[in-house]
Structure formats: structure tokens, C-alpha cells
Design a protein around this motif. Sequence first.
Motif, PDB file in Angstrom:
ATOM      1  N   ASP A 183       0.829  -1.211   0.000  1.00 13.59           N
ATOM      2  CA  ASP A 183       0.000   0.000   0.000  1.00 13.59           C
ATOM      3  C   ASP A 183       0.861   1.257   0.000  1.00 13.59           C
ATOM      4  O   ASP A 183       0.566   2.248   0.689  1.00 13.59           O
ATOM      5  CB  ASP A 183      -0.951   0.005   1.204  1.00 13.59           C
ATOM      6  N   GLY A 184       1.954   1.213  -0.772  1.00 16.61           N
ATOM      7  CA  GLY A 184       2.825   2.364  -0.927  1.00 16.61           C
ATOM      8  C   GLY A 184       3.852   2.546   0.168  1.00 16.61           C
ATOM      9  O   GLY A 184       4.682   3.458   0.091  1.00 16.61           O
ATOM     10  N   VAL A 185       3.848   1.681   1.194  1.00 15.96           N
ATOM     11  CA  VAL A 185       4.754   1.845   2.332  1.00 15.96           C
ATOM     12  C   VAL A 185       5.771   0.710   2.351  1.00 15.96           C
ATOM     13  O   VAL A 185       5.381  -0.468   2.411  1.00 15.96           O
ATOM     14  CB  VAL A 185       3.968   1.866   3.663  1.00 15.96           C
ATOM     15  N   PRO A 186       7.071   1.004   2.302  1.00 15.12           N
ATOM     16  CA  PRO A 186       8.078  -0.048   2.388  1.00 15.12           C
ATOM     17  C   PRO A 186       7.980  -0.770   3.727  1.00 15.12           C
ATOM     18  O   PRO A 186       7.821  -0.133   4.768  1.00 15.12           O
ATOM     19  CB  PRO A 186       9.409   0.718   2.274  1.00 15.12           C
ATOM     20  N   PHE A 187       8.071  -2.112   3.692  1.00 16.56           N
ATOM     21  CA  PHE A 187       7.958  -2.833   4.965  1.00 16.56           C
ATOM     22  C   PHE A 187       9.332  -3.182   5.519  1.00 16.56           C
ATOM     23  O   PHE A 187      10.348  -3.120   4.825  1.00 16.56           O
ATOM     24  CB  PHE A 187       7.053  -4.062   4.863  1.00 16.56           C
ATOM     25  N   GLY A 188       9.337  -3.554   6.811  1.00 24.57           N
ATOM     26  CA  GLY A 188      10.576  -3.968   7.466  1.00 24.57           C
ATOM     27  C   GLY A 188      11.640  -2.889   7.392  1.00 24.57           C
ATOM     28  O   GLY A 188      11.388  -1.709   7.670  1.00 24.57           O
ATOM     29  N   THR A 189      12.847  -3.296   6.995  1.00 26.60           N
ATOM     30  CA  THR A 189      13.975  -2.356   6.910  1.00 26.60           C
ATOM     31  C   THR A 189      14.205  -1.859   5.486  1.00 26.60           C
ATOM     32  O   THR A 189      15.254  -1.301   5.184  1.00 26.60           O
ATOM     33  CB  THR A 189      15.260  -3.024   7.436  1.00 26.60           C
ATOM     34  N   VAL A 190      13.239  -2.054   4.610  1.00 27.18           N
ATOM     35  CA  VAL A 190      13.368  -1.601   3.222  1.00 27.18           C
ATOM     36  C   VAL A 190      13.443  -0.073   3.189  1.00 27.18           C
ATOM     37  O   VAL A 190      12.673   0.624   3.860  1.00 27.18           O
ATOM     38  CB  VAL A 190      12.185  -2.092   2.370  1.00 27.18           C
TER      39      VAL A 190
ATOM     40  N   LEU B 139      13.029   5.273  -8.948  1.00 25.93           N
ATOM     41  CA  LEU B 139      12.909   4.661  -7.620  1.00 25.93           C
ATOM     42  C   LEU B 139      14.039   3.661  -7.405  1.00 25.93           C
ATOM     43  O   LEU B 139      14.231   2.746  -8.209  1.00 25.93           O
ATOM     44  CB  LEU B 139      11.556   3.959  -7.495  1.00 25.93           C
ATOM     45  N   TRP B 140      14.782   3.836  -6.315  1.00 25.14           N
ATOM     46  CA  TRP B 140      15.797   2.887  -5.881  1.00 25.14           C
ATOM     47  C   TRP B 140      15.330   2.242  -4.581  1.00 25.14           C
ATOM     48  O   TRP B 140      14.673   2.892  -3.758  1.00 25.14           O
ATOM     49  CB  TRP B 140      17.134   3.588  -5.627  1.00 25.14           C
TER      50      TRP B 140
ATOM     51  N   GLY C  47      14.180   1.142 -12.397  1.00 25.63           N
ATOM     52  CA  GLY C  47      13.786   1.546 -13.740  1.00 25.63           C
ATOM     53  C   GLY C  47      12.396   2.142 -13.790  1.00 25.63           C
ATOM     54  O   GLY C  47      11.890   2.459 -14.870  1.00 25.63           O
ATOM     55  N   ASP C  48      11.777   2.326 -12.610  1.00 23.90           N
ATOM     56  CA  ASP C  48      10.439   2.896 -12.539  1.00 23.90           C
ATOM     57  C   ASP C  48      10.491   4.343 -12.075  1.00 23.90           C
ATOM     58  O   ASP C  48      11.271   4.703 -11.181  1.00 23.90           O
ATOM     59  CB  ASP C  48       9.560   2.113 -11.557  1.00 23.90           C
ATOM     60  N   ALA C  49       9.647   5.158 -12.659  1.00 27.06           N
ATOM     61  CA  ALA C  49       9.464   6.525 -12.185  1.00 27.06           C
ATOM     62  C   ALA C  49       8.523   6.511 -10.995  1.00 27.06           C
ATOM     63  O   ALA C  49       7.570   5.724 -10.949  1.00 27.06           O
ATOM     64  CB  ALA C  49       8.900   7.399 -13.303  1.00 27.06           C
ATOM     65  N   ALA C  50       8.779   7.365 -10.024  1.00 27.67           N
ATOM     66  CA  ALA C  50       7.946   7.369  -8.821  1.00 27.67           C
ATOM     67  C   ALA C  50       7.991   8.734  -8.161  1.00 27.67           C
ATOM     68  O   ALA C  50       8.847   9.579  -8.469  1.00 27.67           O
ATOM     69  CB  ALA C  50       8.416   6.289  -7.842  1.00 27.67           C
ATOM     70  N   THR C  51       7.068   8.940  -7.246  1.00 29.99           N
ATOM     71  CA  THR C  51       7.095  10.091  -6.352  1.00 29.99           C
ATOM     72  C   THR C  51       6.922   9.569  -4.937  1.00 29.99           C
ATOM     73  O   THR C  51       6.409   8.458  -4.723  1.00 29.99           O
ATOM     74  CB  THR C  51       5.968  11.092  -6.660  1.00 29.99           C
TER      75      THR C  51
ATOM     76  N   GLY D 142       6.431   9.471   3.204  1.00 27.16           N
ATOM     77  CA  GLY D 142       6.836   8.071   3.308  1.00 27.16           C
ATOM     78  C   GLY D 142       6.071   7.114   2.436  1.00 27.16           C
ATOM     79  O   GLY D 142       6.328   5.915   2.460  1.00 27.16           O
ATOM     80  N   VAL D 143       5.129   7.611   1.635  1.00 27.54           N
ATOM     81  CA  VAL D 143       4.321   6.765   0.758  1.00 27.54           C
ATOM     82  C   VAL D 143       4.847   6.887  -0.669  1.00 27.54           C
ATOM     83  O   VAL D 143       5.024   8.001  -1.185  1.00 27.54           O
ATOM     84  CB  VAL D 143       2.830   7.149   0.814  1.00 27.54           C
ATOM     85  N   VAL D 144       5.087   5.741  -1.293  1.00 24.58           N
ATOM     86  CA  VAL D 144       5.627   5.695  -2.646  1.00 24.58           C
ATOM     87  C   VAL D 144       4.489   5.567  -3.648  1.00 24.58           C
ATOM     88  O   VAL D 144       3.587   4.740  -3.477  1.00 24.58           O
ATOM     89  CB  VAL D 144       6.592   4.502  -2.812  1.00 24.58           C
ATOM     90  N   ARG D 145       4.557   6.364  -4.700  1.00 26.60           N
ATOM     91  CA  ARG D 145       3.594   6.236  -5.789  1.00 26.60           C
ATOM     92  C   ARG D 145       4.366   5.976  -7.075  1.00 26.60           C
ATOM     93  O   ARG D 145       5.126   6.847  -7.526  1.00 26.60           O
ATOM     94  CB  ARG D 145       2.750   7.489  -5.941  1.00 26.60           C
ATOM     95  N   VAL D 146       4.206   4.788  -7.621  1.00 24.80           N
ATOM     96  CA  VAL D 146       4.917   4.409  -8.840  1.00 24.80           C
ATOM     97  C   VAL D 146       4.121   4.907 -10.044  1.00 24.80           C
ATOM     98  O   VAL D 146       2.918   4.646 -10.156  1.00 24.80           O
ATOM     99  CB  VAL D 146       5.116   2.883  -8.902  1.00 24.80           C
ATOM    100  N   LEU D 147       4.800   5.595 -10.948  1.00 24.28           N
ATOM    101  CA  LEU D 147       4.137   6.214 -12.096  1.00 24.28           C
ATOM    102  C   LEU D 147       4.227   5.380 -13.362  1.00 24.28           C
ATOM    103  O   LEU D 147       3.449   5.565 -14.285  1.00 24.28           O
ATOM    104  CB  LEU D 147       4.743   7.595 -12.362  1.00 24.28           C
ATOM    105  N   GLY D 148       5.183   4.461 -13.416  1.00 24.73           N
ATOM    106  CA  GLY D 148       5.373   3.653 -14.614  1.00 24.73           C
ATOM    107  C   GLY D 148       6.851   3.570 -14.947  1.00 24.73           C
ATOM    108  O   GLY D 148       7.703   4.125 -14.259  1.00 24.73           O
TER     109      GLY D 148
END
Length: 377
Positions: free
Chosen positions: A212-219, A228-229, A262-266, A270-276
Motif C-alpha cells: 500500500d505504498g509503504v516499504p515494509f521492514g527495513t526496506v 525509484l531505488w 527503472g520505474d518513475a515514482a514520487t 513516506g508513501v511511494v507512488r509508482v508512475l510507470g
Amino acid sequence: MTRPLVTLDASDPLAVLRGLEAALAGGPALLPVAEDVPALPTPPPADVPQRVALVVETSGSTGTGKRVALSADALLAGAAAADQALGGPGSWVLALPTHYIAGLNVLTRSIVAGTTPSLVAPGHFTAEAFADAADRLEVGPAAPRRYTSLVPVQLARVLDDARATAALARFDAVLVGGQATPAPLRERARAAGIRAVTTYGASETSGGCVYDGVPFGTVQTRLVDGELWLHGPMLAEGYLGDDTRTASTFVVDDGLRWYRTGDAATTSDGVVRVLGRLDDVVISGGEKVPLGLVERHVRELPGQDAAVVTRRSSDEWGEVPVVVTATPIDLQRVRDHVQAALGRAARPAAVVLVDALPMLSAGKPDRRAIHALVDDE
């Protein structure tokens, strides 16, 4: 130090389960393959580095073939963090192919929980087969929760069936990934009482690592020039037999090893939104148009939750977005909806109606085949 690499037929999930269990315990590394998937140009090696427990072959929907090498540590770290994010270990219904990382994740998490997944009958996915598998699912004190992992088209089929929907509503979490999940589909699931968790990840990250846009654990996440890295213990060792690709995709910065998606994101709060995909941007009339973002808005329209947006050459604009769908829709309605959200340059130039969208075996659109349909018009 090396260990042998064993190839298994992915059409027998229980054999893959046993092979993966042995690999995680230090036995031969595992490479699951599917007969209906084209083989990569070069055969797999007989042996792999000792740290490699699992090899996942992927051609993706747009890219070239690769063999992702994963360690037991990476797979188990991803499984442990996922269990924590979901609320604890559980029993799983397996509805995805086991030569893809999402299906293999179900097996890994079942192994960690000490459970055996309930299998959806092989072949074309149906809501009835899913409901049957859900009825067979056994839970116990050590793993009392119910989980499954689906791609959006599978979730849509379940929601079209009352019995399957009722069965899915009993699950503690339903992971939905493999591609962007349309907002109307998420809303349908929520209205039906289904806890759908959208996931983002790749074979290179041992599967989903953002829920749901939130990295889990220690990610950890980072944006570098809009890309996005990802960093964390779940990262792959690299690509077998391709040191150049490994070096360009897995990079060390500030002492940390990162996966360049290789994905564009914003990111926001703390919430990630992948654009493509970064390489899936067209220049239309001098403006950059991310096709993934156009597709996301097209899929908001009724009946278009499986539509695909691709590109077409244009003498006037350079390139333009084109919608490919199996459900008829008025072009002007699509253009107005997209323009309201993204501006004039993002308006699709055409709607291409097909009998059925070409799909990969994992349930994702076959974007290369879809693009060829547009080129042939």
C-alpha cells in the motif's frame, strides 16, 4: 564454492515447494520453469554460487530475458518482513504460477509458517476454482491467518462471483500486485469487505516489498533523477551470467547496495507512488507523457480496469498514447477523462478494440504483443 542448479517443472507446485524447501535448507539451488514460456537464448548453468538458492527466469512484459539469482537470506528476510507487516504467519491459497516470484513467495511463506498451500486447480483461472481452493484451506494455531496473492484480473473475476467473493472476504489479507491495481477495483474489493493490499516489487527484490505504498521492514527507498531505488536485505545477488547488467542495476551508494528499479515514482510522507517505467515515456508534441500514468487514469473508467495504453508513431506529434481494450468505449470520453487529469498532450489518439488482450502466463498484459497489434493497424 558452488552448488548444483536443479530445474523443475513449475506445473507441479508441490514438487517446486519441496525443491524450494531443500534449497532454503542448503540443498541444490532451484530453477522452476514453465513449458509454455519461451526459453531464454542460453541454457542455465549446471552450478551456481553457493549463496544462490533460487533462480527466477523473467523476460518481463517489455524487457529482455534474465535470470535473477536470489539467496536464502534474501527470500527469508522478505518473508519475515511480510509476515510482520500482515499481522503474522498464515496459510495460503496459491493462485499464481510458481515460475514467477509472486507464486514462489507464497511457497516461501508457507515453508516458513510450516503450512502447505491450498492449490487453485491448474489451467485458466476461474472464480469457482478459487472458491474451491479457499474451502480446502486448512488453518491451525501456529498459522491461524488466511492469505492469498492475486493479480488484478484474478481479483476482478472473484468479485464477479458471489461465492468466491464471500470466500475471499474471510481472508486476513489479499495481496494484489504484478501491475497497477485500478482504483475502481480497489473500491469494489473494499465494499465487499475484502482486505486488499496492493504490492510493489520485483524478482530482484524477492517479490513485493512495498505494501500500500509503504516499504515494509527495513526496506529503504530513494529517488534519483525520478527513478525509484530500493535497499534492503531482500535484494537479489544479481543476474546469472550477466555481470554488466548486475553492475548497472545493483549499485553501491553511501555504503548501501541499491536496486535501480527503472520505474518513475514520487514519494510523499513516506508513501511511494509508482508512475510507470522510465523508458515508457513518450514525447508528444514536445511534452513528456508517462504511459503508465495515462493507463492508470483510463482504468478508472467503467469496464476499463484491464485496458492497456501503448504508443504509436505520429507524423504530427512524434508519438501518441493509444488505448487497447477488449471492452468498447467512446474515444472522446477517454480523451476528456485523461485530459482533465493529465493535460492535452496525454490524451489518447485512438482506442483499439480487440477480442481479447494478449496476456502472459502470470496474468499480466503481454505489452510487446499488444504494441505489435497497434503497429499492425
